[in-house]
Design a protein around this motif. Structure first.
Motif, PDB file in Angstrom:
ATOM      1  N   SER A 169      -3.291  -3.549  11.221  1.00 55.28           N
ATOM      2  CA  SER A 169      -2.169  -3.174   9.869  1.00 55.28           C
ATOM      3  C   SER A 169      -1.264  -2.007  10.973  1.00 55.28           C
ATOM      4  N   MET A 170      -1.873  -1.723  12.107  1.00 52.73           N
ATOM      5  CA  MET A 170      -0.740  -0.792  12.253  1.00 52.73           C
ATOM      6  C   MET A 170       0.546  -0.899  13.273  1.00 52.73           C
ATOM      7  N   LYS A 171      -0.184  -2.088  13.669  1.00 50.74           N
ATOM      8  CA  LYS A 171       0.737  -3.550  14.703  1.00 50.74           C
ATOM      9  C   LYS A 171       2.184  -3.427  14.030  1.00 50.74           C
ATOM     10  N   ASN A 172       2.938  -4.445  14.958  1.00 50.16           N
ATOM     11  CA  ASN A 172       4.181  -4.481  14.549  1.00 50.16           C
ATOM     12  C   ASN A 172       4.074  -5.815  13.562  1.00 50.16           C
ATOM     13  N   ASN A 173       5.293  -5.836  12.569  1.00 51.33           N
ATOM     14  CA  ASN A 173       4.858  -7.092  11.898  1.00 51.33           C
ATOM     15  C   ASN A 173       4.255  -7.345  11.025  1.00 51.33           C
ATOM     16  N   ALA A 174       2.500  -5.721  10.838  1.00 53.72           N
ATOM     17  CA  ALA A 174       1.647  -6.109  10.491  1.00 53.72           C
ATOM     18  C   ALA A 174       1.968  -6.548   8.614  1.00 53.72           C
ATOM     19  N   ASN A 175       1.560  -7.312   7.816  1.00 52.63           N
ATOM     20  CA  ASN A 175       1.229  -6.821   5.971  1.00 52.63           C
ATOM     21  C   ASN A 175      -0.534  -6.114   6.002  1.00 52.63           C
ATOM     22  N   GLU A 176      -0.116  -4.805   5.648  1.00 50.88           N
ATOM     23  CA  GLU A 176      -1.079  -3.913   5.439  1.00 50.88           C
ATOM     24  C   GLU A 176      -2.022  -4.062   4.465  1.00 50.88           C
ATOM     25  N   LEU A 177      -1.503  -4.641   3.317  1.00 55.18           N
ATOM     26  CA  LEU A 177      -2.229  -4.762   2.046  1.00 55.18           C
ATOM     27  C   LEU A 177      -3.224  -6.090   2.258  1.00 55.18           C
ATOM     28  N   LEU A 212       0.522  -0.709  -0.055  1.00 57.16           N
ATOM     29  CA  LEU A 212      -0.241  -0.081   0.007  1.00 57.16           C
ATOM     30  C   LEU A 212       0.802   1.798  -0.187  1.00 57.16           C
ATOM     31  N   GLU A 213       0.777   2.313  -0.342  1.00 58.62           N
ATOM     32  CA  GLU A 213       1.646   3.555  -0.477  1.00 58.62           C
ATOM     33  C   GLU A 213       1.489   4.142   0.741  1.00 58.62           C
ATOM     34  N   ARG A 252      -6.004   4.268   0.447  1.00 54.69           N
ATOM     35  CA  ARG A 252      -4.823   3.673   0.401  1.00 54.69           C
ATOM     36  C   ARG A 252      -4.373   2.532  -1.180  1.00 54.69           C
ATOM     37  N   LYS A 253      -3.999   3.569  -1.737  1.00 51.76           N
ATOM     38  CA  LYS A 253      -4.096   2.652  -3.505  1.00 51.76           C
ATOM     39  C   LYS A 253      -2.773   1.401  -3.364  1.00 51.76           C
ATOM     40  N   VAL A 254      -3.118   0.817  -4.247  1.00 49.61           N
ATOM     41  CA  VAL A 254      -2.231  -0.242  -4.278  1.00 49.61           C
ATOM     42  C   VAL A 254      -1.012  -0.195  -5.394  1.00 49.61           C
ATOM     43  N   ILE A 255       0.566  -0.062  -5.001  1.00 51.64           N
ATOM     44  CA  ILE A 255       1.960   0.104  -5.688  1.00 51.64           C
ATOM     45  C   ILE A 255       2.148  -1.081  -5.476  1.00 51.64           C
ATOM     46  N   CYS A 256       2.891  -0.866  -7.148  1.00 49.07           N
ATOM     47  CA  CYS A 256       4.338  -1.878  -7.335  1.00 49.07           C
ATOM     48  C   CYS A 256       5.241  -1.797  -7.254  1.00 49.07           C
ATOM     49  N   LYS A 257       5.531  -2.846  -5.594  1.00 46.15           N
ATOM     50  CA  LYS A 257       7.193  -3.258  -5.520  1.00 46.15           C
ATOM     51  C   LYS A 257       7.933  -3.070  -6.145  1.00 46.15           C
ATOM     52  N   SER A 258       7.404  -4.561  -6.457  1.00 44.12           N
ATOM     53  CA  SER A 258       8.550  -4.999  -7.857  1.00 44.12           C
ATOM     54  C   SER A 258       7.943  -5.845  -8.948  1.00 44.12           C
ATOM     55  N   ASP A 259       8.188  -5.525  -9.729  1.00 44.66           N
ATOM     56  CA  ASP A 259       7.874  -6.287 -10.757  1.00 44.66           C
ATOM     57  C   ASP A 259       8.032  -7.850 -11.831  1.00 44.66           C
ATOM     58  N   ALA A 260       9.101  -8.393 -10.569  1.00 46.32           N
ATOM     59  CA  ALA A 260       9.645  -9.612 -10.717  1.00 46.32           C
ATOM     60  C   ALA A 260       8.627 -10.582 -11.304  1.00 46.32           C
ATOM     61  N   MET A 319       0.708  12.069   6.568  1.00 46.69           N
ATOM     62  CA  MET A 319       0.990  12.898   7.407  1.00 46.69           C
ATOM     63  C   MET A 319      -0.898  12.841   8.228  1.00 46.69           C
ATOM     64  N   ARG A 320      -1.512  12.695   7.287  1.00 51.18           N
ATOM     65  CA  ARG A 320      -2.796  12.499   7.995  1.00 51.18           C
ATOM     66  C   ARG A 320      -3.354  11.177   6.855  1.00 51.18           C
ATOM     67  N   ARG A 321      -3.327  10.417   8.092  1.00 55.09           N
ATOM     68  CA  ARG A 321      -3.716   9.215   7.845  1.00 55.09           C
ATOM     69  C   ARG A 321      -4.909   8.680   7.452  1.00 55.09           C
ATOM     70  N   LYS A 322      -4.753   7.725   5.962  1.00 55.14           N
ATOM     71  CA  LYS A 322      -5.783   7.464   5.389  1.00 55.14           C
ATOM     72  C   LYS A 322      -6.189   6.391   5.652  1.00 55.14           C
ATOM     73  N   SER A 323      -7.309   5.974   5.780  1.00 55.65           N
ATOM     74  CA  SER A 323      -7.721   4.355   5.966  1.00 55.65           C
ATOM     75  C   SER A 323      -7.437   3.506   4.741  1.00 55.65           C
ATOM     76  N   LEU A 324      -7.721   2.314   5.106  1.00 54.78           N
ATOM     77  CA  LEU A 324      -6.886   0.934   4.263  1.00 54.78           C
ATOM     78  C   LEU A 324      -7.697   1.540   3.122  1.00 54.78           C
ATOM     79  N   LEU A 325      -8.720   1.417   2.914  1.00 55.51           N
ATOM     80  CA  LEU A 325      -9.211   1.270   1.522  1.00 55.51           C
ATOM     81  C   LEU A 325      -9.274   2.419   0.428  1.00 55.51           C
TER      82      LEU A 325
END
Length: 295
Positions: free
Chosen positions: A277-285, A102-103, A115-123, A107-113
């Motif tokens: 999603s804000m806890k340690n080790n969480a996968n936000e997506l 997720l993007e 936020r945009k999905v970003i390509c981290k790697s295209d491998a 500063m102004r925390r957006k909700s999970l829904l």
């Protein structure tokens, strides 16, 4: 969207030594290592270490396998949730393989829904369906949200300019993957007016291990903390529920086991994705996909 509604139906089955060894391997390399990228055919699955790589299943294949009727070789005609559920599987699978995220929330925390999905790697992942979905996400500007991608990949859009995002024949393509892995076989069934290709179960051991793994995750191996659970197994429980196939895994349980399993599944479903999603080790997506199906 009609298919993105919360269901009250169930899921579950026991866990094998395979899942234990896989979880131990995850802990050794750090179960929160979302950037871990397995090589082609090398997925961090819950199969026995002695199994061939061909028997290791993706999240999409596991959800489809739970939904397939063993002898008939097709999913319930009344299940209108599995299509979107499989698209959610793809997003989480790509996130767990380090391809999507997720993007930044800013500063102004957006909700999970929001936020945009970003390509981290295209491998390449080595899976045709995953690579097809990844290419769509990588090439789309401006980026879309998780909920938008579930709808677009399912073809549930009123915008004719976006129909090309739809991934077609997903269930059939996943079934063929399972045929290649020796889990299913291919047959032709006559339904009065037409013939239909079906994929009956041929390797019952793999499905029983999958069912046992789901059951044990909410029974003997219950840890009462989603962040101590293997991310892939946690995602499987949520997505099997959202795809309305969890009940198939819980059906063999005794009444008291079933009630306990469903009670614990509801505990997971009652979690607040934003907070988790804000806890340690969480996968936000992962939690964004959960939010899309349980909002």
């Amino acid at each position: 969207m009609s298919t993105l509604t919360q269901r009250s139906s169930g899921l579950v089955q026991r866990r094998t030594e395979a899942s234990r060894s896989a979880a131990a391997a995850d802990r050794e390399r750090g179960s929160g290592d979302e950037d871990y990228e397995p090589r082609r055919g090398e997925e961090p699955e819950d199969d026995d270490s002695g199994d061939s790589k061909e028997t290791r299943l993706t999240l999409m294949e596991e959800v489809l396998l739970l939904g397939l009727k063993d002898r008939e070789g097709y999913t319930s005609f009344w299940n209108d949730c599995i299509s979107s559920g499989l698209r959610g599987c793809m997003l989480i699978e790509l996130a767990l393989r380090g391809r999507l995220q997720l993007e930044a929330c800013g500063m102004r925390r957006k909700s999970l829904l929001a936020r945009k999905v970003i390509c981290k790697s295209d491998a390449p992942t080595g899976d045709v369906l995953l690579d097809e979905a990844l290419k769509h996400i990588k090439d789309t500007q401006p980026p879309e949200t998780v909920q938008s991608w579930i709808e677009l990949l399912s073809g549930e859009t009123w915008n004719p300019l976006k129909l090309h995002y739809q991934l077609r024949n997903v269930r059939e393509r996943l079934a063929k993957n399972l045929v290649e892995k020796g889990v299913l076989t291919t047959e032709k069934q006559n339904f009065l007016l037409f013939d239909m290709t079906t994929h009956p179960l041929t390797n019952n051991n793999i499905k029983q291990r999958l069912i046992k793994k789901v059951q044990e995750s909410v029974l003997e191996k219950w840890v009462n903390d989603p962040h101590r659970m293997d991310k892939r197994l946690l995602a499987l429980i949520f997505l099997a529920h959202s795809s309305d196939v969890l009940e198939n895994a819980f059906a063999p349980l005794l009444d008291d086991q079933y009630d306990l399993a469903m009670k614990r599944v509801r505990q997971l479903l009652d979690l607040e994705p934003e907070g988790e999603s804000m806890k340690n080790n969480a996968n936000e997506l992962l939690w964004a996909v959960v939010a899309a199906f349980t909002k």
